[in-house]
Design an enzyme around this catalytic site. Structure first.
Site: not given
Length: 458
Positions: A138-139
């Site tokens: 998700h980064s």
């Protein structure tokens, strides 16, 4: 090297073995007419695309830990065999076997010494469908950006062939060709001018928040730490169970119109009714209403990557038995949250996002998720998808099912994806914490039917 923004770096801080911070997605394809389904040959052809797009070459560089100045660096020796994989399902090749495999794949944390993505081509479904499961940290990307990345590698023309896979560097060239000059005021003075112009809105939003804190029974605005204790909020394991189902978009829109709400109001009401029924069946329905956190896109640049989201909170009114009254309570809560957000400038929204999510980032360090009332009970996300049918080298995209992540103390996530005439619902759950979570599919259907009856549609 490229500095990782704090809103992206936070996902690394939240990560542990029990809370892997990646998102995933299943794509189902119908083979072209007359195809003998040579998936192995197709896979080998895709593997000839060895030049990888810049986004997917990024890997974490954090010699002092992700909390201290994390950076993106480029992996100059990317091992494509590690990232691109071919799997086959055991017989009889039902969706059950496929979701067992997907649940295992989604439970495995990503190797932070490598670029944070995986591509799995899966064959063996008895329906002859081709399944592709992709997984990204998700980064690196949010749901809206992931949807656009997917759509960019497909075509609306079923006859187009030789389309490169999603990791191909060909998409970097497309992006450069379509990149505009940009615009807008960028000076510090202009930013200050915009900030000053929105001060009245920030003041009004502050009054709303203060009023909801002092008089919670008189305000529809949901606030952090007002969520009730619930089986959805307990210490979780790293093992996941994935569940998915498709509903007709027309059916949901018909209910929304009949009940005087938006599509999102109706989707939240479906989730609310299903969760209420599931918790009643588990003898675990709390007296107070569940609180959902809802990601909202604040993306300004259509072609930008990374994360560009904030959140609002909404009551799910699960304490209300009457279907119509529950719907109105949900609508009032989301309206109040959207009204407060709309009063803020983009800079204020970013500051608000960091402020609201700081307690979530600290929970793994403080182990506070199960000691106090939850900040919220679960996340419910809505990712807009394409309206027209898409194809990939003649394979027709039949369905898209995004699966999310679970932070500390959160045992369930619900994500929806719209595609053509359908609305895809996916449920990411802690396998250990929530028994019989697959039955929530029946509860969702019951909730939608309940609204159809209550609104007079059926």
């Amino acid at each position: 090297m490229q500095k990782i923004p704090i809103t992206d770096a936070g996902w690394f801080l939240m990560e542990s073995r029990s809370t892997p911070m990646h998102v995933g997605g299943l794509q189902l394809f119908d083979p072209p007419p007359g195809s003998k389904d040579p998936v192995g040959d197709f896979y080998r052809e895709l593997r000839t695309h060895t030049e990888v797009r810049s986004l997917l070459k990024k890997k974490l560089y954090a010699p002092f830990g992700a909390a201290l100045n994390p950076m993106w660096t480029e992996d100059k020796d990317l091992d494509l065999d590690y990232h691109v994989r071919h799997s086959a399902l055991p017989k009889p090749g039902r969706y059950r076997e496929m979701f067992e495999l997907l649940s295992r794949l989604h439970s495995i944390p990503m190797d932070q010494s490598r670029p944070l993505w995986e591509f799995h081509m899966i064959e063996g479904l008895k329906t002859r469908e081709l399944a592709i499961y992709t997984k990204m940290h998700h980064s690196l990307i949010d749901g809206v950006a992931a949807s656009r990345l997917m759509q960019a590698s497909f075509s609306e023309d079923p006859d187009v062939r030789d389309m490169p896979p999603m990791w191909s560097s060909a998409y970097d060239k497309q992006k450069r060709r379509g990149k505009g000059k940009g615009g807008g005021e960028r000076s510090a003075l202009a930013a200050l001018r915009r900030q000053w112009a929105t001060m009245p809105g920030l003041y009004e939003s502050g009054k709303d928040v203060l009023n909801s804190l002092i008089h919670p029974d008189q305000s529809s605005l949901a606030m952090p730490y007002r969520a009730p204790r619930c089986i959805l909020n307990q210490e979780i394991s790293g093992f996941r169970r994935l569940v998915a189902q498709t509903w007709s978009l027309k059916r949901i829109k018909t209910v929304a119109k009949a009940m005087g709400g938006t599509l999102n109001d109706t989707v939240l009401a479906m989730c609310s009714g299903a969760l209420r029924q599931y918790l009643i069946n588990q003898d675990a329905l709390p007296d107070d209403p569940l609180i959902a956190i809802i990601p909202v896109s604040i993306r300004m640049d259509e072609g930008s990557e990374g994360n560009a989201i904030t959140t609002i909170m909404s009551s799910l009114a699960t304490d209300i038995a009457n279907t119509n009254e529950r719907f109105e309570a949900i609508k009032a809560s989301t309206d109040a949250a959207k009204k407060a957000l709309q009063r803020m400038s983009r800079e204020q929204v970013l500051a608000y996002t960091v402020l609201v999510n700081t307690p979530v980032l600290l929970e793994p360090l403080l182990k506070s998720a199960t000691r106090f009332r939850p900040i919220y009970n679960l996340a419910i996300s809505n990712v807009p998808g394409p309206k027209n049918p898409l194809y990939w080298n003649g394979y027709k995209l039949k369905g898209v099912y995004p699966f999310s992540l679970l932070p500390e103390g959160q045992a369930l996530n619900i994500t929806q994806f719209s595609y053509g005439d359908n609305y895809e619902f996916t449920f990411t759950a802690c396998r250990k914490s929530l028994p019989q979570i697959q039955r929530i599919i029946d509860d969702m259907e019951f909730a939608l039917h309940e609204m159809e009856v209550a609104s007079g549609v059926r």
